[in-house]
Design a protein around this motif. Sequence first.
Motif, short mmCIF file in Angstrom:
data_model
loop_
_atom_site.label_atom_id
_atom_site.label_comp_id
_atom_site.label_asym_id
_atom_site.label_seq_id
_atom_site.Cartn_x
_atom_site.Cartn_y
_atom_site.Cartn_z
N LYS A 98 46.82 41.55 55.72
CA LYS A 98 45.98 41.32 57.22
C LYS A 98 45.62 42.10 57.71
CE LYS A 98 46.77 38.87 61.76
NZ LYS A 98 46.04 37.80 61.18
N ARG A 99 44.74 42.38 57.75
CA ARG A 99 43.93 43.24 57.81
C ARG A 99 43.81 44.26 57.39
NH1 ARG A 99 46.17 41.89 62.86
NH2 ARG A 99 47.80 43.36 62.28
N ILE A 100 42.93 44.35 55.74
CA ILE A 100 43.09 45.04 54.74
C ILE A 100 41.59 45.24 54.38
CG2 ILE A 100 43.16 45.13 52.19
CD1 ILE A 100 45.49 45.49 54.14
N TYR A 101 40.83 46.45 53.70
CA TYR A 101 39.68 47.15 53.40
C TYR A 101 39.70 47.62 51.71
CZ TYR A 101 35.76 49.97 53.11
OH TYR A 101 34.59 50.29 51.97
N CYS A 102 39.45 46.98 51.39
CA CYS A 102 39.48 47.21 49.97
C CYS A 102 37.87 47.53 49.48
CB CYS A 102 39.48 45.44 48.90
SG CYS A 102 39.47 46.20 47.28
N GLY A 103 37.83 48.64 48.38
CA GLY A 103 37.00 49.08 47.99
C GLY A 103 36.89 50.60 48.04
N PRO A 104 36.67 51.21 46.45
CA PRO A 104 36.34 50.37 45.26
C PRO A 104 37.42 50.20 44.31
CG PRO A 104 35.94 53.05 44.91
CD PRO A 104 36.07 52.88 45.90
N GLY A 105 36.37 49.14 43.75
CA GLY A 105 38.24 48.69 43.61
C GLY A 105 37.31 46.89 42.25
N HIS A 106 39.16 46.85 41.50
CA HIS A 106 38.83 44.80 40.96
C HIS A 106 38.86 44.78 41.84
CE1 HIS A 106 38.84 46.87 36.70
NE2 HIS A 106 38.21 47.39 37.56
N GLY A 107 39.23 43.91 43.94
CA GLY A 107 38.98 43.19 44.18
C GLY A 107 41.16 42.73 44.47
N ILE A 108 40.92 41.49 45.19
CA ILE A 108 42.72 41.54 45.50
C ILE A 108 42.72 40.34 44.69
CG2 ILE A 108 43.96 40.66 47.44
CD1 ILE A 108 42.55 42.17 49.48
N SER A 109 43.81 40.24 44.06
CA SER A 109 44.52 39.67 42.70
C SER A 109 45.97 39.10 42.31
CB SER A 109 44.00 40.56 41.62
OG SER A 109 42.79 40.95 41.25
N ILE A 110 45.44 37.87 41.54
CA ILE A 110 46.79 37.43 41.87
C ILE A 110 46.49 38.04 40.49
CG2 ILE A 110 48.29 35.38 41.72
CD1 ILE A 110 47.07 34.88 44.56
N GLY A 111 48.09 38.71 39.95
CA GLY A 111 47.87 38.11 37.68
C GLY A 111 48.02 39.61 37.42
N SER A 112 47.29 39.81 36.63
CA SER A 112 47.31 38.46 35.41
C SER A 112 48.47 38.14 35.09
CB SER A 112 46.48 39.33 34.24
OG SER A 112 47.21 40.29 33.27
N LEU A 113 48.73 36.98 34.77
CA LEU A 113 50.06 35.99 34.32
C LEU A 113 50.04 35.69 33.23
CD1 LEU A 113 50.23 34.17 37.60
CD2 LEU A 113 51.67 35.66 37.54
N GLY A 114 50.81 35.12 32.10
CA GLY A 114 51.10 34.82 31.59
C GLY A 114 51.14 35.06 29.33
N LYS A 115 50.85 36.61 30.17
CA LYS A 115 50.01 37.04 29.25
C LYS A 115 51.80 36.96 27.73
CE LYS A 115 48.93 41.63 26.72
NZ LYS A 115 49.22 43.42 27.61
N ASP A 116 51.14 37.13 26.16
CA ASP A 116 51.60 37.19 25.37
C ASP A 116 53.45 35.87 25.46
OD1 ASP A 116 50.83 39.33 24.64
OD2 ASP A 116 52.48 40.37 25.44
N ASN A 117 52.14 34.52 26.08
CA ASN A 117 52.62 33.30 26.22
C ASN A 117 54.46 33.44 27.36
OD1 ASN A 117 51.19 32.32 24.18
ND2 ASN A 117 52.73 32.80 22.72
N SER A 118 53.90 34.57 27.33
CA SER A 118 55.16 34.68 28.64
C SER A 118 54.76 33.86 30.16
CB SER A 118 54.81 35.86 29.63
OG SER A 118 53.82 36.52 30.31
N THR A 119 56.00 32.95 31.30
CA THR A 119 56.00 32.77 32.38
C THR A 119 55.30 33.26 33.16
OG1 THR A 119 57.23 31.13 30.84
CG2 THR A 119 57.63 30.88 33.35
N GLY A 120 54.66 32.70 34.26
CA GLY A 120 54.68 33.34 35.07
C GLY A 120 54.33 32.47 36.94
N ILE A 121 54.77 32.83 37.92
CA ILE A 121 55.16 32.28 38.60
C ILE A 121 54.86 33.09 40.06
CG2 ILE A 121 56.45 30.38 40.32
CD1 ILE A 121 58.23 29.95 38.06
N VAL A 122 53.95 33.30 40.52
CA VAL A 122 53.75 33.34 42.10
C VAL A 122 53.21 31.80 43.39
CG1 VAL A 122 51.67 34.65 44.00
CG2 VAL A 122 52.94 35.27 41.16
N THR A 123 53.62 32.20 44.41
CA THR A 123 53.48 31.38 45.77
C THR A 123 53.82 32.10 46.77
OG1 THR A 123 56.12 30.92 46.05
CG2 THR A 123 54.79 29.13 44.09
N LYS A 124 53.18 31.05 47.81
CA LYS A 124 52.19 31.10 48.74
C LYS A 124 52.51 32.87 49.63
CE LYS A 124 56.60 28.10 50.37
NZ LYS A 124 58.00 27.79 50.19
#
Length: 340
Positions: free
Chosen positions: A152-178
């Motif tokens: 909440k109330r986040i300032y971002c910049g410079p940068g690559h944004g606000i990210s979920i991931g990366s997930l699943g590299k090398d056939n792995s399992t990735g879980i992110v919720t809520k």
Amino acid sequence: MQIDGTIVAPDEPASWDPNYARLWLHFSKLNGIIFQGNGVIDGSGSKWWAASCKKNKSNPCKGAPTALTIDSSTGVKVKGITVQNSQQMNFVITRCNSVRISDVIISSPGDSPNTDGIHITESTNVVLQDSKIGTGDDCVSIVNGSSNIKMKRIYCGPGHGISIGSLGKDNSTGIVTKVVLDTALLRETTNGLRIKTWQGGHGYVRGIRYENVKMENVANPIIIDQFYCDSPKSCENQTAAVEISQIMYRNISGTSKSPKAMKFSCSDTVPCSNIVLTNVNLEGKDGTVETYCNSAQGFGYGIVHPSIDCLTSHDKDYTFTPDIIEVSEATSQEIVHAEL
């Protein structure tokens, strides 16, 4: 833990202890700890960045230290400190529960490689608020095993944004919720609100809400990418994918640097589903903007610009009720209760 003044890392990579190649300041197995003060943690990262393979492809690709790591801890509060010029990631929260971060500043140059601002992994019940992050990679990155994350109330910049991931590299399992992001300004970032997964992965991302976000000259303001490939060689096509569903965008506005203001690039075999947009208005900084879709299902209501006609919808009666995450106090720990 009171942090005042400036803590400065050694600036020569060659002098670093190889037994601790990925760590600088590392705190582990703490309960009820408070980090506070107006101090600065300075990673002296410039020589590390120059040696990165992302700066020069002739350099070998290897990891560098994280400036500040909090590991395997419960009931953590971090307030007021600054982390800057990290060798690689700035601030990592890993295997923690019940964390509140507020009024922090993360600062690294926009061209510093792999310097994620705040990286959250295998952690639950995390609140990040009232913070300013500028870096050379994701302002915030949330990866596998993380849930109940409130920003909440986040300032971002410079940068690559606000990210979920990366997930699943090398056939792995990735879980992110809520995950909830409520009230943010992203300025001159290379991505805005991003979910990124590798082909061949397993697991899921679900129950994500972005709301009250302002974009200023952002490339890729809204992007879901199930074909993420951060590799020097091309990634092979694979049918398995991390499932992405129940994603809401509400009250998102601003300007896009790229013509594709919204991109939903999803797997043909594991399509994205239940993407909901309401009151989204993204304009082109130079010219018109559009939405790109591949195997993405969802719908919009209220104002949605650019048009999302490319989304398919099988059930417009789908109800998405991501109630606001409630922050409550419990025995000196900040707990997040999420009902998405």
